[in-house]
Design an enzyme around this catalytic site. Structure first.
Site, PDB file in Angstrom:
ATOM      1  N   ASP A  70      -4.577   4.869  16.435  1.00  0.00           N
ATOM      2  CA  ASP A  70      -5.098   4.348  15.172  1.00  0.00           C
ATOM      3  C   ASP A  70      -5.945   3.107  15.437  1.00  0.00           C
ATOM      4  OD1 ASP A  70      -5.549   4.351  12.462  1.00  0.00           O
ATOM      5  OD2 ASP A  70      -3.743   3.213  11.975  1.00  0.00           O
ATOM      6  N   MET A 119       1.997   3.048   2.300  1.00  0.00           N
ATOM      7  CA  MET A 119       3.026   3.170   3.319  1.00  0.00           C
ATOM      8  C   MET A 119       4.191   2.206   3.098  1.00  0.00           C
ATOM      9  SD  MET A 119       1.905   5.616   4.903  1.00  0.00           S
ATOM     10  CE  MET A 119       3.318   5.595   5.973  1.00  0.00           C
ATOM     11  N   VAL A 127       4.186  -5.432   3.348  1.00  0.00           N
ATOM     12  CA  VAL A 127       4.276  -6.395   4.440  1.00  0.00           C
ATOM     13  C   VAL A 127       4.505  -7.768   3.825  1.00  0.00           C
ATOM     14  CG1 VAL A 127       3.113  -7.432   6.418  1.00  0.00           C
ATOM     15  CG2 VAL A 127       2.690  -5.043   5.850  1.00  0.00           C
ATOM     16  N   LYS A 187       7.704  -5.778   7.917  1.00  0.00           N
ATOM     17  CA  LYS A 187       7.185  -4.538   7.344  1.00  0.00           C
ATOM     18  C   LYS A 187       8.342  -3.700   6.837  1.00  0.00           C
ATOM     19  CE  LYS A 187       3.152  -4.253  10.338  1.00  0.00           C
ATOM     20  NZ  LYS A 187       2.259  -3.330  11.048  1.00  0.00           N
ATOM     21  N   GLY A 244       0.829  -1.201   0.000  1.00  0.00           N
ATOM     22  CA  GLY A 244       0.000   0.000   0.000  1.00  0.00           C
ATOM     23  C   GLY A 244       0.853   1.235   0.000  1.00  0.00           C
TER      24      GLY A 244
END
Length: 682
Positions: A189, A75, A78, A93, A73
């Site tokens: 979050d 960011m 993974v 990650k 994605g």
């Protein structure tokens, strides 16, 4: 707002939510060269995508061997990877280069991940290792969770999860959050995508600390995916504490129960504005089968002012649990919602006028507090059954009246003892012995309430056992509002104080005002319906004192005069109605109305309150109606009395309804009963 750790979805391992917005490009040539130098002699393969470089299976990265890509994605990515020496699979990650190239972001990343790595809790995904100062890329390895996330559960239940399952998930998440808060770390979050389910059982919370780090490096457009859960103070850039996570957990609970977020707008500005200004939705209007007590739970969790929210996530979970337990007391679906406003009393629960024929001259004497043992209740009930034939066979009218008086007094005592016992048992749970708890609850119920309880007992057991809450209860005040001539049915009002102690976190204390319908059975008096529209909670340990117990049986002669009890009850209802009910068009007469039903001393004490009400009503043009029901008598002498009353006040502009129970003290002056004090409101 950040990457989620690896999770297996339906049909195998799938990608989690990798964060909102678009990340910056792929790894630049300098970074690729540095990676090649670091891993010289290793076979490194990658594919360039729109969000950066994706490592392929077999690649060795930071000594981990990549097995497969789990998710990618904005960011970063993974991977499922294996450590060569530890021989364990991890979620690896790798953060994209746009963040890795920012010195401030790297420093914050190292600090927050170091804190997260220090967390050791069964409901938190463990962080094993992270990138070092010389690594060109930012990465961390985490516990690999073989299972799905809560989003996957919601996808299969678009209308919301089963109530017991939702409360259990929130309870586990609350434990994790409270533990982290105690270590000085906020999550910031909290959302369904960050709640992982290990093989359909244990919940683990992921991405601790990372969300805070990455928030500092992104624009508002990059956090669109999680705007649905963000506390208002964060949009205003105000200082934050653990209550930002309480807010997010409240939003998550809302979604678990309804299948949608509290403010489901597609426009980001509309979502932000709603968090800042809009009242929380009424959850029971979205999903009708939910207990109405959850409305207050959601409203408190999503309060705009952090000071008005629950202090901890555990407090939120316990409040949700208690709302469910309270709703279980209702005997039928209609009882699950608060009673609608109705006509003003006198109603069916007021004492009837004296019978001209002389029948039923026995009044109603009531108990307030103190315990009556179960054997006493059973003996009283047995005595009622055994003595009825003798009363009918008496040749003396005087003897018959005396026997009738004694029977009624015994029935009154036994019924009130049954109400006190039922309230206490229904307010007591032992999470470590839910079979015993359920059996005890069934023993105090009868009729339709027992039938409904039998259908929901397993769900109640699951909720309580999962939440891990131990509850103990004490009756603060109780009174009988009615007893039929056949001595088989009664109505009571009971105020219960319950202390709820979770496995972790602070205990909470609830004051619960309830109305109970009782039926006489061969095993004693049992509840056939309980409604509890009024509950107040706090997180202190300041217990209220139970009221004293008046004499039982026929020893309190004042209770035997039906006309006297009816008069004081009617006067109490009139006084409370004058105090609580008003019309804006007639507000100038409000003070005179209060003066007519109160003693001079009570009126002096109420002067400031009266002035405040008059001023407020003139400004708001608000009307109120008051319903006083049920009404029980707890003390009566020649010139003093005390009532325990259920109160429902409905206001206009805006439309609201509030419930409570109040203790009303009355004084008889010049032949008239007047309100002399309002010592307690529950």
């Amino acid at each position: 707002m950040s990457m989620n750790s690896a999770r297996a979805g339906r049909g195998g391992v799938g990608a989690g939510n990798m964060g909102g917005g678009q990340g910056g490009g792929g790894l630049d040539s300098v970074r690729i060269a540095a990676m090649r130098r670091r891993h010289a002699g290793c076979r490194i393969r990658w594919v360039v995508t729109g969000v950066g470089v994706v490592l392929q299976a077999g690649t060795v990265f930071a000594e981990f061997t990549v097995e497969r890509l789990i998710g990618v994605g904005g960011m970063g990515a993974v991977y499922l990877a294996r450590h060569p020496r530890m021989e364990r699979r991890v979620a690896l990650k790798v953060v994209n280069d746009g963040i890795a190239a920012d010195p401030k972001a790297r420093t914050a990343f190292d600090r927050e991940v170091a804190l997260a790595a220090g967390l050791d809790h069964p409901n938190i995904v463990a962080v094993y290792d992270r990138s070092g100062p010389d690594d060109p890329a930012l990465w961390l390895s985490m516990q690999y969770i073989e299972g799905g996330d809560v989003n996957a559960l919601l996808a299969s239940a678009p209308g919301g999860l089963p109530l017991a399952q939702a409360i259990g998930l929130i309870t586990d998440a609350a434990r994790a959050l409270d533990y982290a808060h105690a270590q000085g770390l906020l999550h910031r979050d909290v959302k369904p995508a960050n709640l992982l389910i290990e093989r359909g059982e244990r919940l683990l919370l992921t991405d601790f600390g990372i969300a805070r780090t990455l928030d500092d490096t992104r624009t508002i457009s990059a956090v669109a995916a999680t705007l649905a859960y963000v506390a208002p103070e964060r949009f205003a850039n105000l200082p934050s504490d653990q209550r930002v996570d309480v807010y997010s957990l409240g939003c998550t609970l809302f979604e678990l129960l309804t299948g949608r977020t509290p403010f489901p707008f597609t426009d980001q500005a509309a979502v932000i504005a709603a968090h800042m200004t809009a009242p929380p939705p009424v959850i029971s209007e979205i999903r009708r089968d939910l207990p109405p007590g959850l409305n207050a739970v959601i409203a408190t969790a999503l309060a705009k002012n952090p000071n008005e929210r629950y202090r901890t996530c555990g407090d939120l979970a316990v409040a949700a649990y208690q709302a469910v337990i309270t709703a279980q007391w209702s005997a039928a679906p209609a009882m699950m919602s608060a009673p609608p406003p109705g006509p003003l009393p006198p109603g069916p629960f007021m004492a009837p006028p004296p019978n001209p024929a002389g029948r039923g001259k026995v009044g109603r004497r009531l108990l307030i507090a103190g315990g009556i043992a179960v054997p006493v209740v059973a003996a009283a009930a047995a005595g009622i059954v055994a003595l009825k034939p003798f009363a009918r066979q008496s040749d003396s009218a005087a003897d018959s009246d005396a026997e009738s008086t004694r029977l009624r007094a015994d029935a009154r005592d036994a019924a009130l003892a049954g109400a006190r016992k039922a309230a206490t048992v229904m307010g007591t749970t032992n999470a470590d012995d839910m079979d015993g708890t359920i059996a005890a609850m069934k023993s105090v119920l009868t009729g339709s309430m027992l039938e409904q309880f039998n259908t929901s007992a397993e769900e109640l057991k699951q909720i309580a056992a999962t939440a891990g809450v131990h509850s103990s209860s004490t009756v603060l005040c109780a009174a009988l509002a009615s007893l039929d001539d056949g001595l088989q049915h009664a109505t009571a009002v009971v105020v219960l104080e319950s202390t709820h102690t979770p496995r972790t976190g602070a205990a909470t204390i609830d004051s619960i005002a309830m109305r109970m319908e009782l039926t006489h059975t061969p095993d004693g008096w049992k509840a056939n319906s309980i409604t509890a529209p009024s509950t107040t909670s706090n997180t202190t340990t300041n217990h209220r004192t139970a009221a004293p117990t008046p004499p039982t049986g026929t020893s309190n002669a004042a209770f035997l005069d039906t006309a006297a009890t009816a008069a004081v009850k009617s006067a109490g209802v009139a006084a409370l109605t004058a105090l609580l009910q008003h019309r804006a068009a007639d507000i100038d007469n409000f003070a005179a109305g209060v003066r007519a039903v109160t003693t001079a001393d009570a009126y002096r004490k109420l002067t400031t309150t009266i002035d405040t009400v008059v001023t407020a009503v003139r400004t708001s043009h608000q009307d109120t109606t008051a319903k006083i029901d049920p009404v029980g008598l707890t003390r009566l002498t020649a010139d003093r009395a005390e009532l325990l009353c259920g109160v429902e006040v409905t206001a206009t502009n805006p439309s609201t309804t509030q419930y409570s129970s109040v203790t009303v003290q009355m004084q008889k002056l010049s032949g008239h009963w007047l309100l002399s004090d309002l010592p307690n409101t529950y």
